[in-house]
Write an enzyme that holds these catalytic residues in place. Sequence first.
Site, PDB file in Angstrom:
ATOM      1  N   HIS A 108      24.077 -59.635 -25.128  1.00  0.00           N
ATOM      2  CA  HIS A 108      25.175 -59.686 -26.098  1.00  0.00           C
ATOM      3  C   HIS A 108      24.778 -60.516 -27.313  1.00  0.00           C
ATOM      4  O   HIS A 108      25.018 -60.104 -28.459  1.00  0.00           O
ATOM      5  CB  HIS A 108      26.419 -60.278 -25.439  1.00  0.00           C
ATOM      6  CG  HIS A 108      27.547 -60.537 -26.390  1.00  0.00           C
ATOM      7  ND1 HIS A 108      28.491 -59.583 -26.718  1.00  0.00           N
ATOM      8  CD2 HIS A 108      27.880 -61.651 -27.094  1.00  0.00           C
ATOM      9  CE1 HIS A 108      29.348 -60.092 -27.570  1.00  0.00           C
ATOM     10  NE2 HIS A 108      29.001 -61.350 -27.827  1.00  0.00           N
ATOM     11  N   GLU A 109      24.176 -61.667 -27.082  1.00  0.00           N
ATOM     12  CA  GLU A 109      23.763 -62.516 -28.196  1.00  0.00           C
ATOM     13  C   GLU A 109      22.666 -61.843 -29.018  1.00  0.00           C
ATOM     14  O   GLU A 109      22.607 -62.000 -30.238  1.00  0.00           O
ATOM     15  CB  GLU A 109      23.287 -63.881 -27.684  1.00  0.00           C
ATOM     16  CG  GLU A 109      24.355 -64.680 -26.950  1.00  0.00           C
ATOM     17  CD  GLU A 109      25.645 -64.834 -27.744  1.00  0.00           C
ATOM     18  OE1 GLU A 109      25.588 -64.876 -28.987  1.00  0.00           O
ATOM     19  OE2 GLU A 109      26.717 -64.914 -27.117  1.00  0.00           O
ATOM     20  N   HIS A 112      24.144 -59.706 -31.610  1.00  0.00           N
ATOM     21  CA  HIS A 112      24.487 -60.387 -32.857  1.00  0.00           C
ATOM     22  C   HIS A 112      23.263 -60.526 -33.762  1.00  0.00           C
ATOM     23  O   HIS A 112      23.372 -60.399 -34.989  1.00  0.00           O
ATOM     24  CB  HIS A 112      25.052 -61.777 -32.555  1.00  0.00           C
ATOM     25  CG  HIS A 112      26.437 -61.756 -31.988  1.00  0.00           C
ATOM     26  ND1 HIS A 112      27.474 -61.039 -32.573  1.00  0.00           N
ATOM     27  CD2 HIS A 112      26.979 -62.371 -30.908  1.00  0.00           C
ATOM     28  CE1 HIS A 112      28.588 -61.213 -31.875  1.00  0.00           C
ATOM     29  NE2 HIS A 112      28.305 -62.005 -30.853  1.00  0.00           N
ATOM     30  N   HIS A 116      22.834 -59.044 -37.518  1.00  0.00           N
ATOM     31  CA  HIS A 116      22.387 -59.843 -38.653  1.00  0.00           C
ATOM     32  C   HIS A 116      21.243 -59.151 -39.385  1.00  0.00           C
ATOM     33  O   HIS A 116      21.232 -59.088 -40.628  1.00  0.00           O
ATOM     34  CB  HIS A 116      21.932 -61.222 -38.162  1.00  0.00           C
ATOM     35  CG  HIS A 116      21.515 -62.148 -39.259  1.00  0.00           C
ATOM     36  ND1 HIS A 116      20.508 -63.077 -39.115  1.00  0.00           N
ATOM     37  CD2 HIS A 116      21.960 -62.282 -40.533  1.00  0.00           C
ATOM     38  CE1 HIS A 116      20.350 -63.746 -40.235  1.00  0.00           C
ATOM     39  NE2 HIS A 116      21.207 -63.282 -41.117  1.00  0.00           N
TER      40      HIS A 116
END
Length: 237
Positions: A108-109, A112, A116
């Site tokens: 999940h991270e 991100h 980005h």
Amino acid sequence: MYYGYGYGYGYGFDWTILLVLVGALISGLATINVKSTFSKYNKMRNYRGLTSNQVAEQILHSAGIYDVRIERIRGNLTDHYSPKEKVLRLSDAVYGQTSVAAIGVAAHECGHAIQHQEEYGPLNLRAASVPLANIGSWVSWPVILIGLLIGSTPLAQFGIFLFAFVVFFQLITLPVEFDASARALRILDQYNILEGQEHAGAKKVLKAAALTYVAALFTTILQLARLVLIVNSRSRD
């Protein structure tokens, strides 16, 4: 005069406090749900024996990302990605672990980080709204209280306007978090990192985490509604 007047309740009872209690209940249930779900699937190890760090590195490299560091951070489920520093931080419960839950969170991270890299619109909008959300969070309450104390409805209403920035920030957070989870699940499936029940377990963990953001938004909306009711009541008195 009574704090809760104007709503049909006498003897100083402020029924709008029920909105706060409902919000606290919803938030509490969401927190309990994510902790119990993570705990359940934290006991399920992935069949390939991969650690969350290895999975995160594989996902980042597969997306052409080589300039993001993976670090350990203290705490439980304090995982996050810092766009400014280009650092993916995994908590004690996730870093170096082989559980389905840990891998789901790490993926999940990574979602991100990919957002980005691709300049995902909602992520940029959320980053741009952080200063306003901070102002709304710290300044709105003093402004509202001062406005109520001195009987200035416009000042209290301005405080409510500032608090609305917090609601907006949490609203724009939803698509960012949902998209990151969707990306994570697609990648875990695409590279056969997790299969079958493992993949289903990771999905449940990420769904439970997403619900905490929904609960936070709903709780903040209830707080906003309460402030509006209180200020409107004072203005009519």
